[in-house]
Scaffold this motif. Structure first.
Motif, PDB file in Angstrom:
ATOM      1  N   VAL A   1       0.874  -1.164   0.000  1.00  0.00           N
ATOM      2  CA  VAL A   1       0.000   0.000   0.000  1.00  0.00           C
ATOM      3  C   VAL A   1       0.915   1.218   0.000  1.00  0.00           C
ATOM      4  CG1 VAL A   1      -1.756   1.311   1.235  1.00  0.00           C
ATOM      5  CG2 VAL A   1      -1.857  -1.187   1.201  1.00  0.00           C
ATOM      6  N   ARG A   2       0.694   2.137  -0.942  1.00  0.00           N
ATOM      7  CA  ARG A   2       1.619   3.257  -1.149  1.00  0.00           C
ATOM      8  C   ARG A   2       0.855   4.566  -1.200  1.00  0.00           C
ATOM      9  NH1 ARG A   2       4.870   2.819  -6.604  1.00  0.00           N
ATOM     10  NH2 ARG A   2       6.075   1.313  -5.373  1.00  0.00           N
ATOM     11  N   TYR A   3       1.496   5.612  -0.654  1.00  0.00           N
ATOM     12  CA  TYR A   3       0.932   6.961  -0.737  1.00  0.00           C
ATOM     13  C   TYR A   3       2.042   7.932  -1.086  1.00  0.00           C
ATOM     14  CZ  TYR A   3      -1.867  11.077   0.399  1.00  0.00           C
ATOM     15  OH  TYR A   3      -2.561  12.256   0.331  1.00  0.00           O
ATOM     16  N   ASP A   4       1.881   8.666  -2.195  1.00  0.00           N
ATOM     17  CA  ASP A   4       2.867   9.633  -2.670  1.00  0.00           C
ATOM     18  C   ASP A   4       2.314  11.041  -2.557  1.00  0.00           C
ATOM     19  OD1 ASP A   4       4.633   7.620  -3.415  1.00  0.00           O
ATOM     20  OD2 ASP A   4       3.853   7.495  -5.456  1.00  0.00           O
ATOM     21  N   ILE A   5       3.179  11.965  -2.121  1.00  0.00           N
ATOM     22  CA  ILE A   5       2.864  13.388  -2.095  1.00  0.00           C
ATOM     23  C   ILE A   5       3.970  14.101  -2.863  1.00  0.00           C
ATOM     24  CG2 ILE A   5       2.451  15.419  -0.659  1.00  0.00           C
ATOM     25  CD1 ILE A   5       1.786  13.507   1.642  1.00  0.00           C
TER      26      ILE A   5
ATOM     27  N   ALA B   1      -2.491   7.460  -4.373  1.00  0.00           N
ATOM     28  CA  ALA B   1      -2.602   6.306  -3.480  1.00  0.00           C
ATOM     29  C   ALA B   1      -2.728   5.057  -4.335  1.00  0.00           C
ATOM     30  CB  ALA B   1      -3.814   6.437  -2.566  1.00  0.00           C
ATOM     31  N   ARG B   2      -2.093   3.980  -3.897  1.00  0.00           N
ATOM     32  CA  ARG B   2      -2.124   2.736  -4.677  1.00  0.00           C
ATOM     33  C   ARG B   2      -2.135   1.532  -3.748  1.00  0.00           C
ATOM     34  NH1 ARG B   2       2.444   1.670  -9.058  1.00  0.00           N
ATOM     35  NH2 ARG B   2       1.073   3.076 -10.228  1.00  0.00           N
ATOM     36  N   PHE B   3      -2.950   0.550  -4.122  1.00  0.00           N
ATOM     37  CA  PHE B   3      -2.904  -0.771  -3.502  1.00  0.00           C
ATOM     38  C   PHE B   3      -2.478  -1.749  -4.584  1.00  0.00           C
ATOM     39  CE2 PHE B   3      -5.531  -4.730  -2.701  1.00  0.00           C
ATOM     40  CZ  PHE B   3      -4.562  -5.326  -1.908  1.00  0.00           C
ATOM     41  N   SER B   4      -1.384  -2.434  -4.351  1.00  0.00           N
ATOM     42  CA  SER B   4      -0.859  -3.396  -5.311  1.00  0.00           C
ATOM     43  C   SER B   4      -0.943  -4.791  -4.713  1.00  0.00           C
ATOM     44  CB  SER B   4       0.601  -3.070  -5.657  1.00  0.00           C
ATOM     45  OG  SER B   4       1.105  -3.977  -6.612  1.00  0.00           O
ATOM     46  N   LEU B   5      -1.616  -5.707  -5.429  1.00  0.00           N
ATOM     47  CA  LEU B   5      -1.778  -7.092  -4.987  1.00  0.00           C
ATOM     48  C   LEU B   5      -0.960  -7.996  -5.899  1.00  0.00           C
ATOM     49  CD1 LEU B   5      -3.186  -9.183  -3.156  1.00  0.00           C
ATOM     50  CD2 LEU B   5      -5.031  -9.264  -4.851  1.00  0.00           C
TER      51      LEU B   5
ATOM     52  N   ASN C   1      17.301  10.253  -3.661  1.00  0.00           N
ATOM     53  CA  ASN C   1      16.387  10.072  -2.542  1.00  0.00           C
ATOM     54  C   ASN C   1      17.070   9.358  -1.397  1.00  0.00           C
ATOM     55  OD1 ASN C   1      16.121   7.181  -2.730  1.00  0.00           O
ATOM     56  ND2 ASN C   1      14.625   7.441  -4.376  1.00  0.00           N
ATOM     57  N   ILE C   2      16.447   9.454  -0.250  1.00  0.00           N
ATOM     58  CA  ILE C   2      16.854   8.709   0.943  1.00  0.00           C
ATOM     59  C   ILE C   2      15.664   7.893   1.399  1.00  0.00           C
ATOM     60  CG2 ILE C   2      17.538   8.852   3.358  1.00  0.00           C
ATOM     61  CD1 ILE C   2      19.193  11.275   2.716  1.00  0.00           C
ATOM     62  N   ALA C   3      15.856   6.579   1.514  1.00  0.00           N
ATOM     63  CA  ALA C   3      14.799   5.670   1.955  1.00  0.00           C
ATOM     64  C   ALA C   3      15.122   5.191   3.369  1.00  0.00           C
ATOM     65  CB  ALA C   3      14.696   4.483   1.005  1.00  0.00           C
ATOM     66  N   TYR C   4      14.120   5.266   4.241  1.00  0.00           N
ATOM     67  CA  TYR C   4      14.316   4.886   5.646  1.00  0.00           C
ATOM     68  C   TYR C   4      13.230   3.910   6.065  1.00  0.00           C
ATOM     69  CZ  TYR C   4      14.635   5.234  10.726  1.00  0.00           C
ATOM     70  OH  TYR C   4      14.757   4.929  12.065  1.00  0.00           O
ATOM     71  N   ASP C   5      13.628   2.761   6.605  1.00  0.00           N
ATOM     72  CA  ASP C   5      12.685   1.763   7.113  1.00  0.00           C
ATOM     73  C   ASP C   5      12.307   2.108   8.543  1.00  0.00           C
ATOM     74  OD1 ASP C   5      12.888   0.374   4.722  1.00  0.00           O
ATOM     75  OD2 ASP C   5      14.486  -0.928   5.446  1.00  0.00           O
ATOM     76  N   ILE C   6      11.113   2.650   8.726  1.00  0.00           N
ATOM     77  CA  ILE C   6      10.663   3.035  10.058  1.00  0.00           C
ATOM     78  C   ILE C   6      10.557   1.804  10.949  1.00  0.00           C
ATOM     79  CG2 ILE C   6       8.800   4.119  11.363  1.00  0.00           C
ATOM     80  CD1 ILE C   6       8.141   5.743   8.882  1.00  0.00           C
ATOM     81  N   VAL C   7       9.868   0.793  10.461  1.00  0.00           N
ATOM     82  CA  VAL C   7       9.788  -0.534  11.077  1.00  0.00           C
ATOM     83  C   VAL C   7       9.835  -1.518   9.919  1.00  0.00           C
ATOM     84  CG1 VAL C   7       8.484   0.211  13.112  1.00  0.00           C
ATOM     85  CG2 VAL C   7       7.262  -0.486  11.043  1.00  0.00           C
ATOM     86  N   PRO C   8      10.097  -2.794  10.171  1.00  0.00           N
ATOM     87  CA  PRO C   8      10.109  -3.755   9.061  1.00  0.00           C
ATOM     88  C   PRO C   8       8.797  -3.724   8.275  1.00  0.00           C
ATOM     89  CG  PRO C   8      11.079  -4.745  11.007  1.00  0.00           C
ATOM     90  CD  PRO C   8      10.510  -3.420  11.441  1.00  0.00           C
ATOM     91  N   GLY C   9       8.899  -3.512   6.967  1.00  0.00           N
ATOM     92  CA  GLY C   9       7.717  -3.479   6.116  1.00  0.00           C
ATOM     93  C   GLY C   9       7.153  -2.097   5.852  1.00  0.00           C
TER      94      GLY C   9
ATOM     95  N   PHE D   1       5.208   7.025   1.250  1.00  0.00           N
ATOM     96  CA  PHE D   1       5.002   6.102   2.356  1.00  0.00           C
ATOM     97  C   PHE D   1       4.599   4.754   1.735  1.00  0.00           C
ATOM     98  CE2 PHE D   1       4.083  10.350   3.746  1.00  0.00           C
ATOM     99  CZ  PHE D   1       4.684  10.459   5.004  1.00  0.00           C
ATOM    100  N   GLN D   2       5.274   3.690   2.113  1.00  0.00           N
ATOM    101  CA  GLN D   2       4.937   2.399   1.524  1.00  0.00           C
ATOM    102  C   GLN D   2       4.992   1.292   2.570  1.00  0.00           C
ATOM    103  OE1 GLN D   2       6.156   1.469  -2.474  1.00  0.00           O
ATOM    104  NE2 GLN D   2       6.824  -0.593  -1.880  1.00  0.00           N
ATOM    105  N   ARG D   3       3.887   0.579   2.668  1.00  0.00           N
ATOM    106  CA  ARG D   3       3.794  -0.613   3.521  1.00  0.00           C
ATOM    107  C   ARG D   3       3.787  -1.831   2.617  1.00  0.00           C
ATOM    108  NH1 ARG D   3       4.092  -4.941   6.048  1.00  0.00           N
ATOM    109  NH2 ARG D   3       2.633  -5.534   7.699  1.00  0.00           N
ATOM    110  N   SER D   4       4.876  -2.601   2.671  1.00  0.00           N
ATOM    111  CA  SER D   4       5.004  -3.788   1.852  1.00  0.00           C
ATOM    112  C   SER D   4       4.743  -5.023   2.692  1.00  0.00           C
ATOM    113  CB  SER D   4       6.416  -3.868   1.238  1.00  0.00           C
ATOM    114  OG  SER D   4       6.693  -2.712   0.471  1.00  0.00           O
ATOM    115  N   PHE D   5       4.128  -6.039   2.078  1.00  0.00           N
ATOM    116  CA  PHE D   5       3.831  -7.268   2.813  1.00  0.00           C
ATOM    117  C   PHE D   5       3.974  -8.471   1.893  1.00  0.00           C
ATOM    118  CE2 PHE D   5      -0.035  -5.478   1.080  1.00  0.00           C
ATOM    119  CZ  PHE D   5      -0.645  -6.558   0.459  1.00  0.00           C
TER     120      PHE D   5
END
Length: 380
Positions: A67-71, A100-104, A333-341, A376-380
Motif C-alpha cells: 500500500v503506497r501513498y505519494d505526495i 494512493a495505490r494498492f498493489s496485490l 532520494n533517501i529511503a528509511y525503514d521506520i519498522v520492518p515493512g 510512504f509504503q507498507r510492503s507485505f
C-alpha cells in the motif's frame, strides 16, 4: 419338579435369544465417525520465504503486495498515458499532486517433469490527482482505474502472458529513484519469451512482443527483443537489442553493474536507436524520433547511478541521465525503514528541458524544473 425345570429352561432360552437379537441389532447400528484432524497450511521453502502449499496440492503459493501513498510538488510531472497536455486550455491550479495505490501480487511454483511451473500476477488499484498547471480534468482527484501489470505463466525457460518488455526487465531499470530521469517509462506488452541459462554466469533471452497503445504491432510480425548477460560476484554486464516491426527500426542498450564494496552498488548504461523510430502518433516527436523502445530524444542516451546502504535501515539512491536532445535529469532520494515493512522515502529531482517536445509527456513546463516527492509504503 419336571415342570419347573422345563419352565426354567424356557426362561433361560428366551433370555439368551433376546441377548443374541440385541447384539445383532447393535452390530447393524450406524456409527458416527469422528471428525478427521484439520489439515493445517504447510510452509513451502523451495521458492523462498512466504510460500505455503495450497491444501491438497503440490503447488506453492505466495501472496504479497504493498500500500503506497505519494505526495509530490514541483515542476516535474509523471507520465499519465494521456498524451500531450495543453496547459493553456486549462486553469492554472498550483497544488500538490498525490497518489494512493494498492498493489496485490501472487506467485505460484510447482516442480514438474518439464521443469518448474511458475506464475506471477500484479494488479494495481489507483487513486490520484496530478500536479498543478494541468487541465482541470487531470488535476481532479479520483480513481484512475485498475491496471493489470503482470499475469504470466512460465514452464522451465518458456514464459507467456502479460509482462513488461525484456528490453527493460532483462537489462534492468535505471536505478531506484521513483521518477524516471532520462525519459523512461515501463513498457507493458503481451510476450512469448524464452530464457536460457548457460551456466558460469551466462544467460540470454529472446522475446516476441505485441506492444501497447500506438506501439501495438500492425501485422503478424512481432516486435523482437534479444539479450545476453554475464553475472559474476563483482556485478554484471548486460546487453539488449530490440526491433520495432511497425517502423522497422532498431534500438539497443548496454549496461555495466559493479559492487565495489558490500554496501555500495553502481551502474552505467548507454542506449542507441536508429533515426526513424516512431515519427507520428500521440507521442512527442523529436529530431531523432521515438518508438516502442527508443524513448530518449535523439539517437543516444546515457544513464548512471547507484545505491549506498548507510545502515540496516537507511539507503541513499541517485541517478543522472542525459541524451542527444540535451535533456538532463538528476534524481536522488533517501529511503528509511521506520519498522520492518514500512518505508518512507524523501526524493528531490531536477530536469533540464533541452528538447521542447519532451514536455508533452514528462509534464515539465519550463527549461529548468525542480520537484520533490514523499512516499510512504507498507510492503507485505
Amino acid at each position: 419338579m419336571e415342570i419347573k425345570i422345563n419352565i426354567k429352561s424356557l426362561l433361560l432360552g428366551s433370555a439368551a435369544a433376546l441377548v443374541a437379537v440385541s447384539g445383532a441389532h447393535a452390530a447393524d447400528a450406524v456409527v458416527v465417525a469422528e471428525p478427521e484432524p484439520a489439515e493445517y497450511v504447510k510452509i513451502c521453502d523451495v521458492y523462498g520465504a512466504g510460500y505455503f502449499y495450497i491444501p491438497g496440492t503440490e503447488t506453492c503459493l505466495r501472496i504479497g503486495g504493498y500500500v503506497r501513498y505519494d505526495i509530490g510538488v514541483g515542476g516535474i510531472g509523471t507520465y499519465t498515458g494521456a498524451g500531450a497536455v495543453d496547459v493553456e486550455d486549462g486553469d492554472e491550479q498550483d497544488t500538490y499532486w498525490k497518489r494512493a495505490r494498492f498493489s496485490l501480487k501472487t506467485w505460484t511454483g510447482q516442480e514438474t517433469e518439464l521443469g518448474t511451473l511458475k506464475t506471477y500476477t500484479q494488479t494495481n488499484f489507483n487513486f490520484r490527482n496530478t500536479q498543478g498547471d494541468t487541465s482541470p480534468l487531470l488535476n481532479e482527484a479520483g480513481n484512475t482505474g485498475v491496471t493489470l501489470n503482470f499475469a504470466w505463466i512460465q514452464l522451465g525457460g518458456l514464459r507467456v502472458g502479460k509482462d513488461e518488455s525484456a528490453f527493460d526487465t532483462f537489462n534492468g531499470y535505471a536505478g531506484t529513484p521513483q521518477r524516471y530521469a532520462g525519459s523512461l517509462r515501463r513498457l507493458d506488452t503481451n510476450v512469448v519469451q524464452y530464457y536460457f541459462d548457460a551456466g558460469n554466469g551466462f544467460s540470454a533471452v529472446v522475446s516476441l512482443e505485441q506492444g501497447y497503445g500506438d506501439f501495438t504491432i500492425d501485422s503478424y510480425v512481432p516486435h523482437v527483443v534479444g539479450g545476453v548477460k554475464w553475472t559474476q560476484g563483482w556485478g554484471a554486464i548486460t546487453g539488449v537489442i530490440a526491433y520495432d516491426s511497425n517502423y522497422e527500426e532498431v534500438a539497443g542498450k548496454v549496461r555495466l553493474d559493479v559492487t565495489p564494496m558490500e554496501n555500495l552498488s553502481l551502474f552505467i548504461m548507454a542506449g542507441y536507436g536508429t533515426d526513424d523510430n516512431y515519427t507520428d502518433g500521440g507521442f512527442a516527436i523529436s529530431a531523432g524520433g521515438r518508438g516502442m523502445y527508443k524513448l530518449w530524444s535523439g539517437n543516444w542516451a546515457v544513464w548512471g547511478g547507484g545505491t549506498y546502504t548507510i545502515n540496516e535501515k537507511t539507503s541513499f539512491n541517485t541517478q543522472i541521465s542525459y541524451d542527444e536532445g540535451e535533456n538532463l535529469g538528476v534524481v536522488a532520494n533517501i529511503a528509511y525503514d521506520i519498522v520492518p515493512g514500512l518505508t518512507i522515502t524523501a526524493e528531490a529531482s531536477y530536469f533540464h528541458l533541452g528538447d521542447e517536445t519532451v514536455s508533452n509527456w514528462t509534464g515539465a513546463d519550463d527549461d529548468d524544473n525542480f520537484g520533490g516527492q514523499l512516499r510512504f509504503q507498507r510492503s507485505f
